[in-house]
Every structure is written in structure tokens, then in C-alpha cells.
Design a protein around this motif. Structure first.
Motif, PDB file in Angstrom:
ATOM      1  N   ALA A  84       0.825  -1.207   0.000  1.00  0.00           N
ATOM      2  CA  ALA A  84       0.000   0.000   0.000  1.00  0.00           C
ATOM      3  C   ALA A  84       0.861   1.259   0.000  1.00  0.00           C
ATOM      4  CB  ALA A  84      -0.934   0.002   1.208  1.00  0.00           C
ATOM      5  N   GLN A  87       1.425   2.065  -3.592  1.00  0.00           N
ATOM      6  CA  GLN A  87       0.215   2.307  -4.411  1.00  0.00           C
ATOM      7  C   GLN A  87       0.384   1.878  -5.884  1.00  0.00           C
ATOM      8  OE1 GLN A  87      -3.058   3.724  -3.430  1.00  0.00           O
ATOM      9  NE2 GLN A  87      -2.175   2.787  -1.591  1.00  0.00           N
ATOM     10  N   ARG A  89      -0.624   0.737  -9.256  1.00  0.00           N
ATOM     11  CA  ARG A  89      -1.941   0.690  -9.915  1.00  0.00           C
ATOM     12  C   ARG A  89      -2.138  -0.607 -10.687  1.00  0.00           C
ATOM     13  NH1 ARG A  89      -4.300   5.816 -10.294  1.00  0.00           N
ATOM     14  NH2 ARG A  89      -5.365   5.319 -12.250  1.00  0.00           N
ATOM     15  N   GLU A 123      -7.781  -2.836   3.607  1.00  0.00           N
ATOM     16  CA  GLU A 123      -8.350  -1.489   3.540  1.00  0.00           C
ATOM     17  C   GLU A 123      -7.652  -0.578   4.557  1.00  0.00           C
ATOM     18  OE1 GLU A 123     -12.614  -1.269   4.239  1.00  0.00           O
ATOM     19  OE2 GLU A 123     -12.705   0.053   2.483  1.00  0.00           O
ATOM     20  N   GLY A 126      -4.279   0.491   3.468  1.00  0.00           N
ATOM     21  CA  GLY A 126      -4.231   1.519   2.432  1.00  0.00           C
ATOM     22  C   GLY A 126      -4.401   1.010   1.013  1.00  0.00           C
ATOM     23  N   TYR A 127      -4.864  -0.232   0.831  1.00  0.00           N
ATOM     24  CA  TYR A 127      -5.190  -0.696  -0.523  1.00  0.00           C
ATOM     25  C   TYR A 127      -6.310   0.190  -1.081  1.00  0.00           C
ATOM     26  CZ  TYR A 127      -2.469  -5.080  -0.754  1.00  0.00           C
ATOM     27  OH  TYR A 127      -1.451  -6.005  -0.835  1.00  0.00           O
ATOM     28  N   ARG A 128      -6.231   0.426  -2.385  1.00  0.00           N
ATOM     29  CA  ARG A 128      -7.228   1.298  -3.008  1.00  0.00           C
ATOM     30  C   ARG A 128      -8.611   0.648  -3.032  1.00  0.00           C
ATOM     31  NH1 ARG A 128      -5.843   5.317  -6.806  1.00  0.00           N
ATOM     32  NH2 ARG A 128      -3.794   4.322  -6.958  1.00  0.00           N
ATOM     33  N   ARG A 129      -8.650  -0.662  -3.314  1.00  0.00           N
ATOM     34  CA  ARG A 129      -9.939  -1.356  -3.403  1.00  0.00           C
ATOM     35  C   ARG A 129      -9.847  -2.717  -2.730  1.00  0.00           C
ATOM     36  NH1 ARG A 129     -12.246   1.664  -7.601  1.00  0.00           N
ATOM     37  NH2 ARG A 129     -10.617   2.630  -8.877  1.00  0.00           N
ATOM     38  N   GLU A 149     -10.041  -2.055 -12.932  1.00  0.00           N
ATOM     39  CA  GLU A 149      -9.897  -0.937 -11.999  1.00  0.00           C
ATOM     40  C   GLU A 149      -8.417  -0.781 -11.627  1.00  0.00           C
ATOM     41  OE1 GLU A 149     -12.004  -2.605  -8.731  1.00  0.00           O
ATOM     42  OE2 GLU A 149     -13.967  -1.883  -9.402  1.00  0.00           O
ATOM     43  N   GLY A 151      -5.305  -0.668  -9.222  1.00  0.00           N
ATOM     44  CA  GLY A 151      -4.985  -1.204  -7.903  1.00  0.00           C
ATOM     45  C   GLY A 151      -4.276  -0.169  -7.059  1.00  0.00           C
ATOM     46  N   THR A 153      -5.359  -3.646  -5.329  1.00  0.00           N
ATOM     47  CA  THR A 153      -6.651  -4.249  -5.016  1.00  0.00           C
ATOM     48  C   THR A 153      -6.410  -5.559  -4.271  1.00  0.00           C
ATOM     49  OG1 THR A 153      -7.646  -3.309  -7.000  1.00  0.00           O
ATOM     50  CG2 THR A 153      -8.728  -5.255  -6.064  1.00  0.00           C
TER      51      THR A 153
END
Lengths: 197, 176
Positions: A84, A87, A89, A123, A126-129, A149, A151, A153
Motif C-alpha cells: 500500500a 500504491q 496501480r 483497507e 491503504g489498498y485502493r480497493r 480498476e 490497484g 486491489t
């Protein structure tokens, strides 16, 4: 949903995403004949998400799908935070949650399993989804959209354990050498695949 | 004895990393390398930092980066090396993925600078090289500025032989 059907759904949806698997998922993808681009964290419980993170950072144009185990992730729970923190993606982290270790072999209970919720942990890290699935049909339908989507994720897949096979009539056998040598061979092959692209 | 002899400047470490094409600095921060950490935290063009929660993750991230064609270095301290022996076995030795370490000799008494770390009265200092030897991990001591040539040697060795290589930071990095 069982581990083979869950991995089959992932295999069908992955296209040319890099697959990083471990433990039970590795065996399932072997049975499914999943090929390049692929590497397995073996014998190294807990290594898959961090190996996947390194590949995702190095090769941002490629999606990276990590298929982790519940016991493996618990060994390196901090890897959720490490992932996380970056981040990525292009990073998709699936966790096979069956509540057992040596699943399909001896099915020993997982530490603290009755309280575990990997989506909440991811979550909070800090995971985006985050997503949670226990139904194969619903999961299979959701998968393409989920991989579209950005990530990072985490997808927790609640699966039934296969029945244990070890016992007095079926004691353990020696491991094949492949279990101890394959990660290095796969690292070379994956590096060649990635760097040819 | 002039202790400043042993505090190799962070800027000189950085130059050695640049010279060897390091593009990722993977770390669980180390007290001995605080000055280098601080310098990299300030931002260095071409060197990305990944801070990990523990050393197992640092090794694994480094492996993934190496597979993906990057040139990382893993900066940890001696306690961290003790903590990640199985990952070192799996990734560095069995899977033969080159990992280059900067390992700070945390706990080394200043009176031991310039002497054999094996003579340190502190176990975490004393056990490091024997552990690396037991695992057949090649290592080099960084004791004075001229020793930074060993950074080049370690990278060349790791890449040629597909093995881990450990650079042992013997004293706090200098704040210059």
C-alpha cells in the motif's frame, strides 16, 4: 467455490498479466496448466506479495496478479502495508481463504481464523480497493471489471477446503526436487519474457 | 585513533550507488546508515526508495525488481539479516537471484572501529560474518572511504555469479 475453480476463473481472466502464486494456488495453477508470465514463491511462504510488488514497480505496463494463501499472508501481514505504501496501480492481490494450513493434505486450523477478515486489514493498510467473494459465479462475473480498476486491489476468496488425504493409510512422501528448484528457473524464464517485451 | 576516519560520507556512498547504476533503494531503515537514509529521503534523481515493514519483504521486493530488469540494493542492519535468513536462503541462494546488501553493524562499539568485528563484545556484531560465512554469502567490510571500491566488486560478483553479496557498513555513515 473451491481453490481450483477460483484459480480457473483467475486464469481465464488474466490475459498476459504476470502471475505470482504460492502454495495451494501454485498447485491449482499447475493442474490448470497456467504458463508464462508466471513465478511461484516456493518454498517461501509469505513472499508472493512482495515479489509481485517488485515486478509491478519494475514493469508498470504489466498487470501483476498475486494469488496468495491465508496462512502465507499471515506470515507477512506487513506486506499489505509495504504494498500500500507504493500504491501500484497494476497490482491485484487475491487471497485464498480456506482457514487451513496444509490444505488438502492435513487441513490444520489457521491461527485465529474465526476472526479473520483480510479485506478490512487491506483497507486499513491503504489498498485502493477491496472485494470479498464466496460464490464462483458472482466472482467470475465480477473479475474482468475488477481487473480493469486501478490497484492496489485485494480480493479475499472464501473457498471450501479440499478433504485431507494424509493419514495412516496415506503417509507423507518425499518432495520432488522441483519444489526446491523451480523458483530460480521461473525467475530466469520470467525475466527473459519480461525483458523481451 | 581518529573516529572520523571510519564515518564514510553519505555522499560517497551515494556516488558508489550511482556508479553502479542502482535505481531502487529498498530498505528497512538502519541506525548505522541514518545519514544515507536521510540523504535519499531528500530525493535522489534516478533512485526510487521502497520502505518495507521487514527484511523478508525487502529481499522479496528486491527479487521482483531484479526479475523486472531493475538494479536494486537492500539496505538493512545486522539484526534484520538475522531476521530474514529463510528468505535469503530461498531467494538469494536456492533461486539464485542476485541480492546486494548494505548491512549496518548496529551495536558495534566505537572502540572496535578499525579492529576485527569478530572481537566485538556485542553478539549482533560478532555473529554477522560467521552467519554469512555459514550461508556462503560473500561479504566485504566498508571501514574507510577507499573501501567503497568494494561496492563495485559486490555488484559485479552478485550479477556474474547470481548470488547474494553483502557490504558491511562498519560505522555510522557521515553527514556530509
Amino acid at each position: 467455490m473451491n481453490i481450483l475453480s477460483a484459480c480457473d476463473a483467475i486464469s481465464r481472466a488474466r490475459h498476459d498479466a504476470v502471475l505470482v502464486a504460492t502454495m495451494g494456488a501454485m498447485n491449482a495453477f499447475d493442474r490448470l496448466g497456467a504458463g508464462q508470465p508466471r513465478i511461484n514463491s516456493v518454498p517461501l511462504m509469505g513472499g508472493a506479495p512482495s515479489i509481485g510488488l517488485g515486478i509491478a514497480l519494475a514493469q508498470s505496463a504489466h498487470k501483476v496478479i498475486v494469488v496468495d494463501g491465508d496462512a502465507s499472508l499471515l506470515m507477512q501481514l506487513g506486506s499489505l502495508v509495504t504494498v500500500a505504501g507504493q500504491q501500484p496501480r497494476n497490482f491485484y492481490h487475491f487471497v485464498i481463504h480456506n482457514g487451513t494450513q496444509f490444505t488438502g493434505l492435513s487441513n490444520l486450523p489457521l491461527a485465529g481464523d474465526s476472526h479473520l477478515d483480510f479485506t478490512q486489514m487491506a483497507e486499513a493498510a491503504g489498498y485502493r480497493r477491496v472485494h470479498r467473494h464466496d460464490d464462483l459465479e458472482v466472482f467470475s462475473e465480477a473479475l474482468p471489471g475488477l481487473l480493469a480498476e486501478p490497484g492496489p486491489t485485494l480480493v479475499e476468496l472464501v473457498v471450501e477446503s479440499d478433504a485431507p488425504v494424509f493419514g495412516p493409510d496415506h503417509p507423507q512422501q518425499d518432495w520432488a526436487d522441483l519444489q526446491f528448484t523451480r523458483m530460480g528457473d521461473e525467475a530466469s524464464k520470467l525475466a527473459n519474457w519480461l525483458l523481451r517485451k | 585513533m581518529n573516529d572520523t576516519t571510519f564515518h564514510i560520507p553519505a555522499s560517497s556512498y551515494l556516488e558508489a550507488l550511482r556508479r553502479n547504476g542502482v535505481d531502487y533503494f529498498i530498505t528497512v531503515p538502519d541506525w548505522v546508515q541514518l545519514a544515507l537514509h536521510t540523504r535519499i529521503e531528500q530525493g535522489v534523481a534516478g533512485i526510487h526508495q521502497v520502505t518495507c515493514c521487514n527484511e523478508d519483504q525487502a529481499l522479496s521486493v528486491s527479487a521482483g525488481l531484479r526479475i523486472g530488469g531493475r538494479n536494486p540494493i537492500v539496505a538493512i542492519q545486522n539484526q534484520g539479516l538475522f531476521a530474514c535468513v529463510n528468505s535469503l536462503r530461498a531467494i538469494g541462494l536456492d533461486a539464485k537471484i542476485p541480492i546486494v546488501f548494505l548491512i549496518g553493524q548496529f551495536g558495534r562499539e566505537f572502540a572496535n572501529f578499525g579492529l576485527d568485528p569478530g572481537q566485538s563484545r556485542r553478539s549482533m556484531v560478532r555473529y554477522l560474518e560467521p552467519l554469512l560465512d555459514a550461508m556462503s554469502v560473500s561479504h566485504w567490510r566498508l571501514e574507510r572511504e577507499q573501501d567503497l571500491r568494494f561496492v563495485d566488486e559486490a555488484f559485479a560478483f552478485a550479477l556474474e555469479h547470481k548470488r547474494p553479496a553483502a557490504l558491511l557498513v562498519g560505522a555510522p555513515t557521515g553527514w556530509n
